[in-house]
Design a protein around this motif. Sequence first.
Motif, short mmCIF file in Angstrom:
data_model
loop_
_atom_site.label_atom_id
_atom_site.label_comp_id
_atom_site.label_asym_id
_atom_site.label_seq_id
_atom_site.Cartn_x
_atom_site.Cartn_y
_atom_site.Cartn_z
N GLU A 146 4.28 10.37 -6.60
CA GLU A 146 5.23 10.74 -7.65
C GLU A 146 4.50 11.14 -8.93
O GLU A 146 4.88 12.10 -9.59
CB GLU A 146 6.21 9.59 -7.92
N ALA A 147 3.44 10.42 -9.28
CA ALA A 147 2.66 10.77 -10.47
C ALA A 147 2.02 12.15 -10.30
O ALA A 147 2.00 12.96 -11.24
CB ALA A 147 1.59 9.71 -10.73
N GLU A 148 1.51 12.41 -9.11
CA GLU A 148 0.90 13.73 -8.84
C GLU A 148 1.95 14.82 -8.91
O GLU A 148 1.69 15.93 -9.40
CB GLU A 148 0.20 13.74 -7.48
N ARG A 174 0.83 -1.21 0.00
CA ARG A 174 0.00 0.00 0.00
C ARG A 174 0.86 1.26 0.00
O ARG A 174 0.57 2.22 -0.69
CB ARG A 174 -0.92 0.03 1.22
N ILE A 175 1.91 1.23 0.81
CA ILE A 175 2.82 2.39 0.88
C ILE A 175 3.47 2.61 -0.47
O ILE A 175 3.56 3.75 -0.95
CB ILE A 175 3.86 2.20 2.00
N ALA A 176 3.93 1.54 -1.11
CA ALA A 176 4.55 1.66 -2.43
C ALA A 176 3.57 2.25 -3.44
O ALA A 176 3.93 3.12 -4.24
CB ALA A 176 5.07 0.30 -2.91
N LEU A 177 2.33 1.78 -3.40
CA LEU A 177 1.31 2.30 -4.32
C LEU A 177 1.05 3.78 -4.06
O LEU A 177 0.97 4.58 -5.00
CB LEU A 177 0.01 1.51 -4.16
N LEU A 178 0.97 4.15 -2.79
CA LEU A 178 0.76 5.57 -2.46
C LEU A 178 1.96 6.42 -2.88
O LEU A 178 1.78 7.55 -3.35
CB LEU A 178 0.49 5.73 -0.96
N GLN A 179 3.16 5.87 -2.75
CA GLN A 179 4.35 6.61 -3.19
C GLN A 179 4.33 6.80 -4.70
O GLN A 179 4.68 7.87 -5.20
CB GLN A 179 5.62 5.89 -2.74
N GLU A 180 3.92 5.76 -5.43
CA GLU A 180 3.80 5.87 -6.89
C GLU A 180 2.78 6.95 -7.26
O GLU A 180 3.01 7.76 -8.16
CB GLU A 180 3.38 4.54 -7.50
N LYS A 181 1.64 6.95 -6.56
CA LYS A 181 0.62 7.96 -6.83
C LYS A 181 1.13 9.35 -6.53
O LYS A 181 0.87 10.30 -7.26
CB LYS A 181 -0.65 7.67 -6.02
N GLU A 212 4.21 19.37 -11.80
CA GLU A 212 5.32 20.02 -12.51
C GLU A 212 4.92 20.36 -13.94
O GLU A 212 5.25 21.45 -14.44
CB GLU A 212 6.56 19.12 -12.49
N ALA A 213 4.23 19.46 -14.61
CA ALA A 213 3.79 19.72 -15.98
C ALA A 213 2.81 20.89 -16.02
O ALA A 213 2.89 21.76 -16.90
CB ALA A 213 3.16 18.47 -16.58
#
Length: 133
Positions: free
Chosen positions: A103-105, A94-101, A110-111
């Motif tokens: 980073e995507a955010e 779950r933590i890894a998934l939240l970290q991925e989310k 930034e974009a």
Amino acid sequence: MQQDFFHSNLRRARESAGISQAGLADEIGIARTTIVSLESGKTRLFNKNLQLVADHLHLSIEELLCGASADVLLKDEPSRAEREKALKAEYEGRIALLQEKLEAEKRLNEALQSNVDSLTRSNQYLLEQLRKE
């Protein structure tokens, strides 16, 4: 504890007691949809009325949550260690998934900031051109 323990134990205990979802909900004073959510795993814990449900089904909280009494759980070290390992793996996932989310955010942010900066420069240029005229 894995998510599967509670919702499957609740359903099994309710069915063993011969009580419908609506019947259990009515008897402990909650909505039937709450029981449905608990048994389907959509709702993870039921802390407010957990003791009510356990008492009504003639179980301990440990039996309802883990499928065994506290005495058995304490003696069952290998199973306990396995459950701890599974829980840790679940939360690490779950933590890894939240970290991925996250980073995507951040990338999206930034974009968007880059677009804002570009539009700001374009607007400044256009305003300068209008002033020259």
